[in-house]
Design a protein around this motif. Structure first.
Motif, short mmCIF file in Angstrom:
data_model
loop_
_atom_site.label_atom_id
_atom_site.label_comp_id
_atom_site.label_asym_id
_atom_site.label_seq_id
_atom_site.Cartn_x
_atom_site.Cartn_y
_atom_site.Cartn_z
N ARG B 121 0.81 -1.23 0.00
CA ARG B 121 0.00 0.00 0.00
C ARG B 121 0.84 1.26 0.00
NH1 ARG B 121 -4.53 -0.86 -2.13
NH2 ARG B 121 -5.39 1.07 -1.27
N LEU B 122 2.16 1.14 0.01
CA LEU B 122 3.01 2.33 0.18
C LEU B 122 2.73 3.40 -0.86
CD1 LEU B 122 6.53 1.04 1.27
CD2 LEU B 122 4.74 2.10 2.64
N GLY B 123 2.34 2.98 -2.06
CA GLY B 123 2.07 3.94 -3.11
C GLY B 123 0.88 4.83 -2.80
N TYR B 124 0.03 4.37 -1.86
CA TYR B 124 -1.19 5.12 -1.55
C TYR B 124 -1.06 5.95 -0.29
CZ TYR B 124 -3.31 1.92 -4.91
OH TYR B 124 -3.61 1.21 -6.02
N ASP B 139 -6.68 -1.11 5.49
CA ASP B 139 -5.54 -1.81 4.88
C ASP B 139 -5.09 -2.98 5.74
OD1 ASP B 139 -5.66 -0.02 2.85
OD2 ASP B 139 -3.83 1.08 3.39
N ILE B 140 -5.08 -2.76 7.06
CA ILE B 140 -4.62 -3.83 7.95
C ILE B 140 -5.58 -5.01 7.86
CG2 ILE B 140 -4.27 -4.43 10.38
CD1 ILE B 140 -3.33 -1.50 10.78
N ALA B 143 -4.92 -6.78 4.67
CA ALA B 143 -3.65 -7.52 4.71
C ALA B 143 -3.84 -8.86 5.42
CB ALA B 143 -2.58 -6.69 5.40
N PHE B 144 -4.58 -8.82 6.54
CA PHE B 144 -4.82 -10.07 7.27
C PHE B 144 -5.63 -11.05 6.42
CE2 PHE B 144 -3.69 -7.96 11.33
CZ PHE B 144 -2.87 -8.96 11.82
N SER B 145 -6.65 -10.53 5.73
CA SER B 145 -7.46 -11.48 4.96
C SER B 145 -6.68 -12.02 3.77
CB SER B 145 -8.79 -10.84 4.54
OG SER B 145 -8.57 -9.87 3.56
N LEU B 146 -5.78 -11.20 3.20
CA LEU B 146 -4.95 -11.73 2.11
C LEU B 146 -3.98 -12.79 2.64
CD1 LEU B 146 -4.06 -8.62 -0.07
CD2 LEU B 146 -5.15 -10.72 -0.83
N LEU B 147 -3.43 -12.54 3.82
CA LEU B 147 -2.53 -13.55 4.41
C LEU B 147 -3.29 -14.85 4.65
CD1 LEU B 147 -0.18 -11.84 7.02
CD2 LEU B 147 0.41 -12.99 4.89
N ASP B 148 -4.52 -14.74 5.12
CA ASP B 148 -5.35 -15.95 5.29
C ASP B 148 -5.51 -16.66 3.96
OD1 ASP B 148 -5.74 -15.69 7.98
OD2 ASP B 148 -7.56 -14.48 7.78
N SER B 149 -5.77 -15.88 2.90
CA SER B 149 -6.08 -16.51 1.62
C SER B 149 -4.84 -17.12 0.96
CB SER B 149 -6.76 -15.52 0.67
OG SER B 149 -5.85 -14.54 0.26
N MET B 178 -2.12 -6.84 -2.55
CA MET B 178 -2.45 -5.74 -1.63
C MET B 178 -2.56 -4.41 -2.38
SD MET B 178 -2.93 -5.48 1.67
CE MET B 178 -3.43 -3.99 2.52
N GLN B 179 -1.86 -4.32 -3.51
CA GLN B 179 -1.91 -3.09 -4.30
C GLN B 179 -3.27 -2.90 -4.97
OE1 GLN B 179 2.52 -3.90 -5.76
NE2 GLN B 179 1.52 -2.34 -7.02
N ASP B 180 -4.11 -3.94 -4.92
CA ASP B 180 -5.37 -3.91 -5.65
C ASP B 180 -5.08 -3.63 -7.12
OD1 ASP B 180 -8.01 -4.00 -6.21
OD2 ASP B 180 -8.44 -1.96 -5.57
#
Lengths: 269, 266
Positions: B121-124, B139-140, B143-149, B178-180
């Motif tokens: 997400r740093l770009g945002y 974002d947090i 991030a957690f749901s992406l880590l789960d997936s 995470m960058q969508d």
């Protein structure tokens, strides 16, 4: 083929002929340099002869050490020395971080800025802290302020050089990944460089603090405040028992700083 | 922000492709072309695998797309702009919409797993938020749901350098997602991994790409993996595209042309 090879004896030398000549010249030069130096420093044989006696005499005059002077003459100076070293180091690390970023070729892609930063690093380092102290005493008058600034400015070179090297050694992979994510330069510094540089940064800062304790202990000789001032006062008046006290305190504080910094560094790295 | 993202995505769909390369060339040294006038269109979804021998320009091609490497000439049309022309802020903003997965994972090793994902997400974010670790709650959560997936829900607070190669690449994938992004580039994502883990990683990329409707361009050495997971295979040889079609159409003769001879088969 094999017959021809066995007919010719194979030779091997560690160095080629020109290298050997060059090395011989170097040895000769080194010998000349040593002889020249001895002639220049003009050792007076009589002084050399009674040096052990003089040394023994000096130590004899320091004994017994004037411990009672600690409270009235040394304690405040000791605290001042510690403050000078600590504040000087903090200031140096702040200034050096900025210069180091400018000096690091992977962060600052401008040869002109790199060169200017490198010049600052070399210039601050090549002037001894004592000389910086003389300068700041002339500007601000004698005292701890001059000492602190002397420590700070002299430390920029050492601290900044090691920091800029640490920054240049940072792995490019993570930096590239953050660049690809569209991060700004400042964000890349925060999340790409800083985590990689942090251990080196803390290590350098602690190491420099250790060195600065030693340096600030003697800065008072030229008016930079702290233990050196007490030392000078005792020397001027030929109070050798007090000189002995200050020397023991300096010795003690240096050992203590050494132990503390070794422990801190082992905890961090 | 989100509305514009969505409209951009649908714009891609209506135009039929997410990315178009026109006459892309790259010379590292003058006169020696690593990429020779590459023109390609990439669809709005699905996986395109680029195969070819080492040193053939695969990596250069993929790195030119998000300008980690600057092309010598040509156009890179993405979301209605030519990336080749962009600089500074506008280039950064374009890069936010292109996720990237690397061969060596390129995680920040001394940061925790969750923070590595948040780096996507740093770009945002303004830099001060990055310095103070003030990531938005949204974002947090993501991030957690992406880590789960990606199967690393329990590793959020581990330091990245304590993970295995396969786990690190999963974090890399989560960071890219995470960058969508509207496009994901994967530069040899499995080349540092063992065969079993390679399959798992490709499986994960394919699943995530399909679930989120993101097109993926992947460089890959392994022809079998390319055939198994890609919807489209692009064969490169000496800086040129010599094959472009569905995996089923890829025949032995094509491989001979791409890899130049029988030697590689043994």
């Amino acid at each position: 083929m094999t017959a021809a090879a066995s007919a010719l004896p194979r030779r091997w030398h560690r160095f080629s002929l020109s290298e050997r000549i060059l090395r011989s010249c170097f040895y000769l030069l080194a010998a000349v340099a040593v002889i020249w130096s001895i002639k220049t420093i003009e050792i007076i044989p009589e002084f050399l002869q009674d040096a052990p006696a003089q040394t023994a005499d000096l130590f004899a005059r320091m004994w017994p050490i004037d411990w009672s002077w600690y409270k009235s003459g040394v304690h405040a100076a000791l605290i001042e020395t510690l403050h000078t070293a600590t504040l000087g180091t903090i200031l140096a690390v702040l200034l050096a971080s900025l210069v180091a970023l400018l000096a690091a070729r992977n962060v600052t892609r401008s040869v002109i800025l790199n060169t200017i930063a490198r010049f600052i690093l070399v210039a601050t380092r090549s002037v001894h802290a004592m000389v910086w102290a003389l300068f700041f005493v002339a500007v601000f008058g004698p005292g701890a302020l001059a000492g602190t600034l002397a420590i700070a400015v002299h430390s920029i070179g050492f601290t900044g050089k090691l920091l800029s090297e640490a920054i240049e050694e940072a792995k490019t992979g993570p930096i590239e990944a953050l660049t690809a994510a569209g991060a700004t330069k400042l964000s890349i510094l925060a999340k790409g460089y800083w985590p990689q540089v942090k251990p080196a940064f803390l290590g350098v800062a602690i190491f420099r603090w250790d060195i600065n304790i030693r340096e600030s202990a003697v800065l008072g000789l030229v008016g930079g405040g702290g233990l050196g001032m007490a030392l000078e006062a005792a020397l001027e008046n030929l109070y050798w028992d007090r000189v002995g006290l200050v020397l023991i305190i300096i010795f003690g504080i240096v050992i203590a700083a050494e132990i503390l910094t070794t422990w801190l560094r082992s905890r961090i790295i | 922000m989100d509305a514009s993202v969505r409209s951009a995505k649908s714009a891609n769909d209506s135009a039929g492709h997410a990315l178009e390369l026109r006459n892309l060339s790259k010379e590292y040294r003058a006169g020696i072309q690593v990429l020779k006038n590459i023109s390609l269109k990439f669809a709005g979804r699905g996986i395109a695998a680029i195969i070819g021998p080492s040193g053939t320009g695969k990596s250069t091609l993929i790195r030119c797309i998000n300008r980690l490497t600057d092309p010598t000439s040509g156009e890179i049309l993405f979301m209605g702009t030519d990336l080749a022309q962009l600089k500074g802020r506008r280039l950064r903003e374009a890069r936010r919409k292109i996720g990237m997965v690397f061969q060596e994972y390129n995680l920040v090793e001394r940061l925790s797993v969750i923070e590595n994902v948040l780096c996507g997400r740093l770009g945002y974010l303004p830099a001060w938020r990055a310095w103070l670790r003030r990531f938005p709650a949204k974002d947090i959560e993501r991030a957690f749901s992406l880590l789960d997936s990606v199967g690393l829900g329990d590793f959020a607070n581990e330091r990245a350098d304590r993970l295995s190669g396969g786990q690190r690449q999963r974090v890399g994938i989560a960071r890219a997602l995470m960058q969508d992004p509207n496009l994901v580039l994967a530069d040899e994502p499995t080349s540092s991994l063992d065969p079993k883990t390679s399959v798992e990683i490709m499986e994960l990329i394919a699943r995530q790409a399909a679930a989120q409707g993101i097109p993926v361009i992947v460089n890959i050495h392994n022809v079998e993996l390319a055939k198994r997971y890609a919807d489209r295979v692009i064969g490169m040889s000496k800086g040129e595209v010599v094959f472009d079609g569905p995996p089923k159409a890829l025949e032995h003769s094509h491989l001979l042309q791409i890899y130049g001879g029988e030697g590689w088969l043994e």
